[in-house]
Write a protein that holds these residues in place. Structure first.
Motif, PDB file in Angstrom:
ATOM      1  N   LEU A  75      42.136  40.134  38.445  1.00 45.97           N
ATOM      2  CA  LEU A  75      43.098  39.323  36.650  1.00 45.97           C
ATOM      3  C   LEU A  75      43.227  40.978  36.254  1.00 45.97           C
ATOM      4  CD1 LEU A  75      44.324  37.673  36.039  1.00 45.97           C
ATOM      5  CD2 LEU A  75      41.910  37.943  34.048  1.00 45.97           C
ATOM      6  N   ALA A  76      42.570  42.074  37.011  1.00 42.03           N
ATOM      7  CA  ALA A  76      43.090  42.677  35.661  1.00 42.03           C
ATOM      8  C   ALA A  76      44.774  43.811  35.938  1.00 42.03           C
ATOM      9  CB  ALA A  76      42.590  44.580  35.428  1.00 42.03           C
ATOM     10  N   SER A  77      44.160  43.810  37.915  1.00 40.50           N
ATOM     11  CA  SER A  77      45.349  44.340  38.435  1.00 40.50           C
ATOM     12  C   SER A  77      46.720  43.312  38.649  1.00 40.50           C
ATOM     13  CB  SER A  77      44.592  44.170  40.100  1.00 40.50           C
ATOM     14  OG  SER A  77      44.264  43.287  40.481  1.00 40.50           O
ATOM     15  N   LEU A  78      46.459  41.974  38.338  1.00 45.06           N
ATOM     16  CA  LEU A  78      47.445  41.119  38.631  1.00 45.06           C
ATOM     17  C   LEU A  78      47.926  41.206  37.041  1.00 45.06           C
ATOM     18  CD1 LEU A  78      48.620  38.460  39.845  1.00 45.06           C
ATOM     19  CD2 LEU A  78      47.266  37.535  38.841  1.00 45.06           C
ATOM     20  N   MET A  79      47.181  41.599  36.102  1.00 49.47           N
ATOM     21  CA  MET A  79      48.301  41.491  34.807  1.00 49.47           C
ATOM     22  C   MET A  79      48.977  42.847  34.687  1.00 49.47           C
ATOM     23  SD  MET A  79      48.121  38.785  33.506  1.00 49.47           S
ATOM     24  CE  MET A  79      48.501  39.839  31.814  1.00 49.47           C
ATOM     25  N   ALA A  80      48.656  43.925  34.833  1.00 49.34           N
ATOM     26  CA  ALA A  80      49.178  44.959  35.149  1.00 49.34           C
ATOM     27  C   ALA A  80      50.206  45.245  36.445  1.00 49.34           C
ATOM     28  CB  ALA A  80      47.982  46.189  36.365  1.00 49.34           C
ATOM     29  N   CYS A  81      50.036  44.835  37.326  1.00 49.40           N
ATOM     30  CA  CYS A  81      51.712  44.273  38.742  1.00 49.40           C
ATOM     31  C   CYS A  81      52.614  43.932  37.674  1.00 49.40           C
ATOM     32  CB  CYS A  81      51.005  43.182  39.665  1.00 49.40           C
ATOM     33  SG  CYS A  81      50.155  43.966  40.799  1.00 49.40           S
ATOM     34  N   VAL A  82      52.797  42.531  36.894  1.00 48.70           N
ATOM     35  CA  VAL A  82      53.191  41.729  35.971  1.00 48.70           C
ATOM     36  C   VAL A  82      54.194  42.963  35.656  1.00 48.70           C
ATOM     37  CG1 VAL A  82      53.556  39.277  34.326  1.00 48.70           C
ATOM     38  CG2 VAL A  82      52.545  39.296  36.004  1.00 48.70           C
ATOM     39  N   MET A  83      53.128  43.334  33.606  1.00 54.62           N
ATOM     40  CA  MET A  83      53.384  43.798  33.421  1.00 54.62           C
ATOM     41  C   MET A  83      54.151  44.528  33.574  1.00 54.62           C
ATOM     42  SD  MET A  83      52.441  42.472  30.732  1.00 54.62           S
ATOM     43  CE  MET A  83      52.829  43.185  29.369  1.00 54.62           C
ATOM     44  N   SER A  84      53.712  45.875  34.498  1.00 56.88           N
ATOM     45  CA  SER A  84      54.586  47.130  34.848  1.00 56.88           C
ATOM     46  C   SER A  84      56.060  46.656  36.080  1.00 56.88           C
ATOM     47  CB  SER A  84      53.488  47.593  35.404  1.00 56.88           C
ATOM     48  OG  SER A  84      53.049  47.289  36.823  1.00 56.88           O
ATOM     49  N   GLN A  85      56.150  45.408  36.710  1.00 55.72           N
ATOM     50  CA  GLN A  85      57.172  44.752  37.613  1.00 55.72           C
ATOM     51  C   GLN A  85      58.009  45.635  36.682  1.00 55.72           C
ATOM     52  OE1 GLN A  85      56.739  44.504  40.560  1.00 55.72           O
ATOM     53  NE2 GLN A  85      59.224  44.001  41.231  1.00 55.72           N
TER      54      GLN A  85
ATOM     55  N   ILE B 199      51.928  41.937  44.373  1.00 58.75           N
ATOM     56  CA  ILE B 199      50.855  41.546  43.992  1.00 58.75           C
ATOM     57  C   ILE B 199      50.122  41.639  45.689  1.00 58.75           C
ATOM     58  CG2 ILE B 199      49.700  39.221  43.196  1.00 58.75           C
ATOM     59  CD1 ILE B 199      51.863  39.072  41.664  1.00 58.75           C
TER      60      ILE B 199
END
Length: 108
Positions: free
Chosen positions: A2-12, A79
């Motif tokens: 979940l943390a990696s998913l959120m990091a992807c969305v936030m940094s995209q 993702i």
């Protein structure tokens, strides 16, 4: 995960702006070379607001302006990429622990 998913969305959005910045610089340099002009010292760099406006106003394949969704172009591929990397790292980590005789993660 979940943390990696959120990091992807936030940094995209930041990565899209960075890519657009570099892509714009390459296009300008190529245009300068084709026109016979030099890009040394005289190239005007685009500001953050200019690059953001270009991403916001980018058109999709059917001609519709993307708006905010333009900042999330390529998110699905990213993702999948990050998910595969993190999953691979966790599997290798558990395999190495087992090879060293240590208990696998999550087992007591």
């Amino acid at each position: 995960m979940l943390a990696s998913l959120m990091a992807c969305v936030m940094s995209q959005p930041g990565d899209v702006i960075l890519t657009e910045t570099y892509k714009g610089g390459e296009n300008r340099n190529a245009n300068n070379r084709s026109n016979g002009t030099s890009d040394v010292g005289g190239t005007k760099e685009r500001t953050l607001s200019e690059v953001s406006s270009a991403v916001y106003a980018r058109h999709s394949d059917d001609g519709v302006i993307r708006g905010l969704s333009g900042f999330f172009t390529g998110l699905q591929a990213r993702i999948v990429h990050v998910g595969l990397i993190i999953t691979s790292q966790l599997v290798i980590y558990d395999l190495m622990k087992q090879l060293l005789g240590l208990p696998a993660t999550g087992s007591h």
